[in-house]
Design an enzyme around this catalytic site. Structure first.
Site, PDB file in Angstrom:
ATOM      1  N   GLY A 118      63.285  20.117  48.739  1.00 17.71           N
ATOM      2  CA  GLY A 118      62.075  20.265  49.538  1.00 17.71           C
ATOM      3  C   GLY A 118      62.222  19.467  50.830  1.00 17.71           C
ATOM      4  N   SER A 119      61.495  19.900  51.876  1.00 17.88           N
ATOM      5  CA  SER A 119      61.515  19.145  53.135  1.00 17.88           C
ATOM      6  C   SER A 119      60.094  19.013  53.681  1.00 17.88           C
ATOM      7  CB  SER A 119      62.422  19.839  54.158  1.00 17.88           C
ATOM      8  OG  SER A 119      61.942  21.140  54.419  1.00 17.88           O
ATOM      9  N   GLY A 120      59.132  19.000  52.743  1.00 19.63           N
ATOM     10  CA  GLY A 120      57.722  18.846  53.128  1.00 19.63           C
ATOM     11  C   GLY A 120      57.379  17.368  53.284  1.00 19.63           C
ATOM     12  N   VAL A 121      56.107  17.068  53.031  1.00 17.70           N
ATOM     13  CA  VAL A 121      55.586  15.730  53.302  1.00 17.70           C
ATOM     14  C   VAL A 121      56.274  14.668  52.444  1.00 17.70           C
ATOM     15  CG1 VAL A 121      53.495  14.367  53.290  1.00 17.70           C
ATOM     16  CG2 VAL A 121      53.375  16.775  53.869  1.00 17.70           C
ATOM     17  N   ILE A 122      56.245  14.871  51.130  1.00 12.44           N
ATOM     18  CA  ILE A 122      56.802  13.859  50.229  1.00 12.44           C
ATOM     19  C   ILE A 122      58.304  13.745  50.448  1.00 12.44           C
ATOM     20  CG2 ILE A 122      57.330  13.407  47.779  1.00 12.44           C
ATOM     21  CD1 ILE A 122      54.512  14.427  47.120  1.00 12.44           C
ATOM     22  N   ALA A 123      58.977  14.888  50.568  1.00 13.80           N
ATOM     23  CA  ALA A 123      60.434  14.891  50.720  1.00 13.80           C
ATOM     24  C   ALA A 123      60.838  14.072  51.939  1.00 13.80           C
ATOM     25  CB  ALA A 123      60.944  16.322  50.841  1.00 13.80           C
ATOM     26  N   GLY A 158      56.080  20.517  46.163  1.00 15.96           N
ATOM     27  CA  GLY A 158      54.648  20.800  46.154  1.00 15.96           C
ATOM     28  C   GLY A 158      53.991  20.391  44.848  1.00 15.96           C
ATOM     29  N   HIS A 202      48.311  -1.854  80.057  1.00 19.45           N
ATOM     30  CA  HIS A 202      49.736  -1.781  80.385  1.00 19.45           C
ATOM     31  C   HIS A 202      50.454  -2.983  79.803  1.00 19.45           C
ATOM     32  CE1 HIS A 202      53.378  -0.916  82.570  1.00 19.45           C
ATOM     33  NE2 HIS A 202      53.382  -2.146  83.064  1.00 19.45           N
TER      34      HIS A 202
HETATM   35  C1  LIG Z   1      53.707  10.606  46.576  1.00 21.85           C
HETATM   36  C2  LIG Z   1      52.361  10.868  47.192  1.00 21.85           C
HETATM   37  C3  LIG Z   1      52.017  10.192  48.346  1.00 21.85           C
HETATM   38  C4  LIG Z   1      50.773  10.409  48.925  1.00 21.85           C
HETATM   39  N1  LIG Z   1      50.484   9.740  50.070  1.00 21.85           N
HETATM   40  C5  LIG Z   1      49.295   9.939  50.660  1.00 21.85           C
HETATM   41  C6  LIG Z   1      48.954   9.242  51.834  1.00 21.85           C
HETATM   42  O1  LIG Z   1      49.727   8.428  52.336  1.00 21.85           O
HETATM   43  N2  LIG Z   1      47.761   9.470  52.393  1.00 21.85           N
HETATM   44  C7  LIG Z   1      46.886  10.377  51.866  1.00 21.85           C
HETATM   45  O2  LIG Z   1      45.814  10.576  52.437  1.00 21.85           O
HETATM   46  N3  LIG Z   1      47.168  11.059  50.740  1.00 21.85           N
HETATM   47  C8  LIG Z   1      48.350  10.853  50.123  1.00 21.85           C
HETATM   48  N4  LIG Z   1      48.644  11.518  48.972  1.00 21.85           N
HETATM   49  C9  LIG Z   1      47.652  12.452  48.429  1.00 21.85           C
HETATM   50  C10 LIG Z   1      46.560  11.710  47.614  1.00 21.85           C
HETATM   51  O3  LIG Z   1      47.189  10.919  46.638  1.00 21.85           O
HETATM   52  C11 LIG Z   1      45.641  12.736  46.979  1.00 21.85           C
HETATM   53  O4  LIG Z   1      45.030  13.505  47.978  1.00 21.85           O
HETATM   54  C12 LIG Z   1      44.535  12.111  46.136  1.00 21.85           C
HETATM   55  O5  LIG Z   1      45.095  11.253  45.192  1.00 21.85           O
HETATM   56  C13 LIG Z   1      43.732  13.213  45.422  1.00 21.85           C
HETATM   57  O6  LIG Z   1      42.724  12.657  44.634  1.00 21.85           O
HETATM   58  P1  LIG Z   1      41.973  13.530  43.531  1.00 21.85           P
HETATM   59  O7  LIG Z   1      40.789  12.758  43.122  1.00 21.85           O
HETATM   60  O8  LIG Z   1      41.786  14.911  43.999  1.00 21.85           O
HETATM   61  O9  LIG Z   1      43.016  13.624  42.308  1.00 21.85           O
HETATM   62  P2  LIG Z   1      43.566  12.510  41.303  1.00 21.85           P
HETATM   63  O10 LIG Z   1      43.533  11.143  41.859  1.00 21.85           O
HETATM   64  O11 LIG Z   1      44.864  13.050  40.821  1.00 21.85           O
HETATM   65  O12 LIG Z   1      42.510  12.530  40.100  1.00 21.85           O
HETATM   66  C14 LIG Z   1      42.378  13.585  39.197  1.00 21.85           C
HETATM   67  C15 LIG Z   1      42.075  13.018  37.830  1.00 21.85           C
HETATM   68  O13 LIG Z   1      41.610  14.082  36.979  1.00 21.85           O
HETATM   69  C16 LIG Z   1      42.225  13.956  35.716  1.00 21.85           C
HETATM   70  N5  LIG Z   1      42.199  15.254  35.020  1.00 21.85           N
HETATM   71  C17 LIG Z   1      42.987  16.342  35.240  1.00 21.85           C
HETATM   72  N6  LIG Z   1      42.644  17.352  34.404  1.00 21.85           N
HETATM   73  C18 LIG Z   1      41.623  16.889  33.656  1.00 21.85           C
HETATM   74  C19 LIG Z   1      40.830  17.458  32.618  1.00 21.85           C
HETATM   75  N7  LIG Z   1      41.006  18.702  32.196  1.00 21.85           N
HETATM   76  N8  LIG Z   1      39.880  16.680  32.038  1.00 21.85           N
HETATM   77  C20 LIG Z   1      39.665  15.407  32.465  1.00 21.85           C
HETATM   78  N9  LIG Z   1      40.368  14.836  33.446  1.00 21.85           N
HETATM   79  C21 LIG Z   1      41.331  15.562  34.040  1.00 21.85           C
HETATM   80  C22 LIG Z   1      43.631  13.475  36.060  1.00 21.85           C
HETATM   81  O14 LIG Z   1      44.287  12.947  34.936  1.00 21.85           O
HETATM   82  C23 LIG Z   1      43.316  12.438  37.138  1.00 21.85           C
HETATM   83  O15 LIG Z   1      43.004  11.182  36.565  1.00 21.85           O
HETATM   84  C24 LIG Z   1      49.861  11.319  48.337  1.00 21.85           C
HETATM   85  C25 LIG Z   1      50.199  11.988  47.152  1.00 21.85           C
HETATM   86  C26 LIG Z   1      51.442  11.757  46.588  1.00 21.85           C
HETATM   87  C27 LIG Z   1      51.783  12.467  45.308  1.00 21.85           C
HETATM   88  N1  LIG Z   2      51.104  10.940  54.194  1.00 20.56           N
HETATM   89  C1  LIG Z   2      50.360  11.736  53.442  1.00 20.56           C
HETATM   90  O1  LIG Z   2      49.203  12.002  53.727  1.00 20.56           O
HETATM   91  C2  LIG Z   2      50.945  12.330  52.206  1.00 20.56           C
HETATM   92  C3  LIG Z   2      52.123  11.827  51.673  1.00 20.56           C
HETATM   93  C4  LIG Z   2      52.655  12.423  50.550  1.00 20.56           C
HETATM   94  C5  LIG Z   2      51.990  13.488  49.961  1.00 20.56           C
HETATM   95  N2  LIG Z   2      50.859  13.946  50.492  1.00 20.56           N
HETATM   96  C6  LIG Z   2      50.168  15.121  49.909  1.00 20.56           C
HETATM   97  O2  LIG Z   2      50.873  15.618  48.781  1.00 20.56           O
HETATM   98  C7  LIG Z   2      50.984  17.028  48.891  1.00 20.56           C
HETATM   99  C8  LIG Z   2      52.236  17.495  48.204  1.00 20.56           C
HETATM  100  O3  LIG Z   2      53.390  17.111  48.956  1.00 20.56           O
HETATM  101  P1  LIG Z   2      54.738  17.923  48.849  1.00 20.56           P
HETATM  102  O4  LIG Z   2      55.685  17.321  49.815  1.00 20.56           O
HETATM  103  O5  LIG Z   2      55.129  18.042  47.422  1.00 20.56           O
HETATM  104  O6  LIG Z   2      54.295  19.365  49.313  1.00 20.56           O
HETATM  105  P2  LIG Z   2      54.607  20.159  50.682  1.00 20.56           P
HETATM  106  O7  LIG Z   2      53.875  21.443  50.566  1.00 20.56           O
HETATM  107  O8  LIG Z   2      54.397  19.319  51.867  1.00 20.56           O
HETATM  108  O9  LIG Z   2      56.179  20.449  50.621  1.00 20.56           O
HETATM  109  C9  LIG Z   2      56.760  21.253  49.644  1.00 20.56           C
HETATM  110  C10 LIG Z   2      58.208  21.505  50.032  1.00 20.56           C
HETATM  111  O10 LIG Z   2      58.865  22.134  48.951  1.00 20.56           O
HETATM  112  C11 LIG Z   2      59.493  23.329  49.405  1.00 20.56           C
HETATM  113  N3  LIG Z   2      59.470  24.233  48.253  1.00 20.56           N
HETATM  114  C12 LIG Z   2      58.386  24.788  47.670  1.00 20.56           C
HETATM  115  N4  LIG Z   2      58.765  25.519  46.602  1.00 20.56           N
HETATM  116  C13 LIG Z   2      60.102  25.389  46.507  1.00 20.56           C
HETATM  117  C14 LIG Z   2      61.074  25.897  45.613  1.00 20.56           C
HETATM  118  N5  LIG Z   2      60.731  26.679  44.612  1.00 20.56           N
HETATM  119  N6  LIG Z   2      62.361  25.550  45.814  1.00 20.56           N
HETATM  120  C15 LIG Z   2      62.706  24.740  46.830  1.00 20.56           C
HETATM  121  N7  LIG Z   2      61.853  24.235  47.717  1.00 20.56           N
HETATM  122  C16 LIG Z   2      60.552  24.565  47.559  1.00 20.56           C
HETATM  123  C17 LIG Z   2      58.707  23.771  50.617  1.00 20.56           C
HETATM  124  O11 LIG Z   2      59.491  24.583  51.445  1.00 20.56           O
HETATM  125  C18 LIG Z   2      58.376  22.416  51.243  1.00 20.56           C
HETATM  126  O12 LIG Z   2      59.452  21.956  52.011  1.00 20.56           O
HETATM  127  C19 LIG Z   2      50.974  17.320  50.375  1.00 20.56           C
HETATM  128  O13 LIG Z   2      50.353  18.559  50.626  1.00 20.56           O
HETATM  129  C20 LIG Z   2      50.193  16.188  50.986  1.00 20.56           C
HETATM  130  O14 LIG Z   2      48.897  16.557  51.322  1.00 20.56           O
HETATM  131  C21 LIG Z   2      50.317  13.388  51.618  1.00 20.56           C
END
Ligand SMILES: Cc1cc2nc3c(=O)[nH]c(=O)nc-3n(C[C@H](O)[C@H](O)[C@H](O)COP(=O)(O)OP(=O)(O)OC[C@H]3O[C@@H](n4cnc5c(N)ncnc54)[C@H](O)[C@@H]3O)c2cc1C
Ligand SMILES: NC(=O)c1ccc[n+]([C@@H]2O[C@H](COP(=O)([O-])OP(=O)(O)OC[C@H]3O[C@@H](n4cnc5c(N)ncnc54)[C@H](O)[C@@H]3O)[C@@H](O)[C@H]2O)c1
Length: 462
Positions: free
Chosen positions: A173-178, A263, A439
């Site tokens: 992947g080359s999205g946000v996390i990658a 993703g 500046h």
């Molecule tokens: C690696 C990574 C880095 C990120 N970095 C950023 C960042 O820098 N800045 C930013 O803005 N965002 C970032 N994000 C995105 C951010 O983390 C999410 O947008 C946010 O956590 C979403 O919150 P939520 O409440 O929707 O979900 P969550 O925090 O995942 O909460 C959902 C909860 O529901 C529970 N649940 C699921 N199914 C059920 C069910 N059936 N019954 C009861 N409970 C259930 C889950 O177990 C979980 O506890 C990042 C995400 C990742 C993965």
């Molecule tokens: N700084 C931040 O705010 C931040 C940081 C980390 C994560 N996040 C959130 O977490 C979400 C998930 O991040 P992410 O990077 O997983 O998703 P993403 O949608 O940004 O990237 C997914 C990547 O996987 C590739 N891909 C999808 N399916 C594939 C497949 N089958 N085989 C190979 N490549 C494939 C896509 O081309 C893309 O490069 C983001 O949408 C973002 O909102 C936010």
């Protein structure tokens, strides 16, 4: 019957609970798993701790750019311990807050719908007038590959738990996390190979900025554009990946771990929503109103990453809070207030979009000019030794209003906040150019981009 049941206690669910408590005591919040949020446990926080350490090491390694000669080493087990210790501090603070809530408001377990007003949790049936579904998402992972690669195929659920960093890492992947993690891992000394199915890195929609970002990151990280693994097999303690390069030649690399960053998928799939309505079988086709967050005509409201075009933390918190009025006042439903768009990728340099992206403006056929400023010769960026990338601002021709901006520069997080707030205020180009620009600062680079837009508008009107 409860007034409200919130399902999911992540950022969105917690925010909804705190808002709802102002209006009713007759509510429950159900959560499956840990109560410390995805953001604090495996998302925003551990990733940003790792990235901050990586950036500081990178700065030290490149201190010659500011006239210094530093010798510095990283013990990656110490780095990971730091990530975990500070992360635990953030999760502990969430847990402390949750522990202060009324015990009868909280239930641990997985919720599943029986009908529109009833859920089952741990065999107990609970009824409510309305539900907020804040169940978040989980990382995509190919289960067949997982069977073959075992603990060597990881996602962000596992990567921050590593005791030390691997020598070689493949990222799919080359999205946000990658991009955030590939760049940070590289800066920490890991040999990183990125398999990118497209040429796009991160989020930028501007072709010009994409080209700059692709070229910049390719100088350090081995990004294999338009290339995916053909096969991956377990090889002792590592993984052998076979792929075809751009010339059609078969290649093979060995890595210690593969990070799947392809993703995330909504956990609405866990809720048995088809028991509410048979047409809710396919969760990708749920009729959720983007403005009110209502699912169909039901007293069900979906917030946070469970259903979002912007799965980011502040959007989850904002929608979680504001949807409460709709849930408590059902069937009187209103559109939620809108946030000015803001997205930041913590790569080095950072990428950001404030307001509307270039692609969104083009898709709406809005007539705008693009003001561009390269940061390669920008004064402040040069003094920092961080003279990379560029800024684009998008100004509507008819109103001369700032509609959006894309950035690939040092400290984009701060510039993007300022731009997003100005866009929310609907300011014009003249308004922004009339503000002070100290500046020497990076903001002067923004001013140059705005002036570039002004020159084009003036030329247009002549
Ligand atoms: C690696 C990574 C880095 C990120 N970095 C950023 C960042 O820098 N800045 C930013 O803005 N965002 C970032 N994000 C995105 C951010 O983390 C999410 O947008 C946010 O956590 C979403 O919150 P939520 O409440 O929707 O979900 P969550 O925090 O995942 O909460 C959902 C909860 O529901 C529970 N649940 C699921 N199914 C059920 C069910 N059936 N019954 C009861 N409970 C259930 C889950 O177990 C979980 O506890 C990042 C995400 C990742 C993965
Ligand atoms: N700084 C931040 O705010 C931040 C940081 C980390 C994560 N996040 C959130 O977490 C979400 C998930 O991040 P992410 O990077 O997983 O998703 P993403 O949608 O940004 O990237 C997914 C990547 O996987 C590739 N891909 C999808 N399916 C594939 C497949 N089958 N085989 C190979 N490549 C494939 C896509 O081309 C893309 O490069 C983001 O949408 C973002 O909102 C936010």
């Amino acid at each position: 019957m409860y007034d409200l049941i919130i399902i999911g206690a992540g950022t969105a669910g917690i925010s909804a609970y705190k808002e709802a408590r102002k209006h009713t005591n007759n509510l429950r919040i159900i959560n499956d798993g840990a109560w410390d949020t995805t953001c604090a446990r495996v998302g925003c926080m551990p990733s940003k701790i790792l990235i901050s350490t990586a950036n500081q090491l990178h700065d030290a390694h490149h201190a010659d750019r500011v006239g210094l000669n530093l010798k510095i080493d990283a013990d990656t087990s110490q780095v990971m311990q730091h990530v975990q210790t500070l992360r635990d501090r953030f999760t502990a603070s969430v847990i402390k807050d949750v522990e202060s809530w009324h015990p009868e408001h909280k239930t641990s377990g997985q919720a599943k719908f029986i009908n529109a007003n009833t859920i089952d949790v741990n065999g107990e049936q609970l009824q409510a007038k309305a539900f907020i579904l804040a169940v978040g998402s989980s990382p995509n992972i190919d289960q067949d590959q997982k069977k073959i690669l075992g603990d060597r195929l990881i996602t962000t659920d596992e990567v921050f738990e590593l005791p030390y960093l691997p020598k070689r890492l493949a990222v799919i992947g080359s999205g946000v996390i990658a991009i955030e993690l590939a760049v940070a891992m590289h800066q920490l000394g890991v040999d990183v190979t990125v398999f990118a199915r497209s040429r796009k890195v991160g989020i930028l929609s501007s072709e010009h900025l994409q080209t700059l970002a692709q070229a910049h990151f390719s100088q350090s990280v081995n990004i294999l554009f338009e290339t995916l693994p053909e096969s991956m097999s377990r090889d002792g303690d590592g993984v052998t990946i076979e792929y075809q390069d751009q010339q059609g030649q078969s290649q093979s690399i060995k890595v210690d771990y593969v990070l799947s960053a392809t993703g995330r998928s909504s956990l609405l799939s866990t809720l048995d929503l088809h028991k509410v309505d048979a047409i809710f079988q396919d969760i990708k086709k749920l009729p959720i109103n983007h403005d009110s967050k209502q699912l169909g005509d039901y007293p069900l409201f979906v917030v946070g990453d469970a259903f979002s075009q912007n799965p980011i933390q502040h959007v989850a918190a904002f929608t979680g809070k504001h949807v409460v009025q709709n849930a408590l006042n059902y069937p009187d439903i209103q559109a939620l207030p809108k946030l000015s768009p803001l997205a930041i990728i913590f790569s080095n340099p950072q990428m950001a979009i404030a307001g509307q992206s270039k692609k969104e403006l083009e898709q709406q056929h809005i007539d705008f000019v693009t003001g561009i400023q390269s940061f390669e010769k920008q004064g402040r960026a040069l003094t920092l030794g961080k003279n990379v990338g560029a800024i684009e601002v998008y100004i509507e021709k008819s109103s001369q209003r700032l509609l959006g901006a894309e950035l690939f520069v040092e400290s984009a997080e701060h510039l993007a906040h300022m731009l997003s707030w100005m866009i929310a205020e609907q300011v014009t180009l003249a308004d922004i150019l009339d503000r002070p620009y100290y500046h020497p600062t990076l903001e002067e680079g923004l001013r140059s981009a705005l002036k570039h837009a002004r020159r084009q508008l003036r030329a247009d009107s002549e």
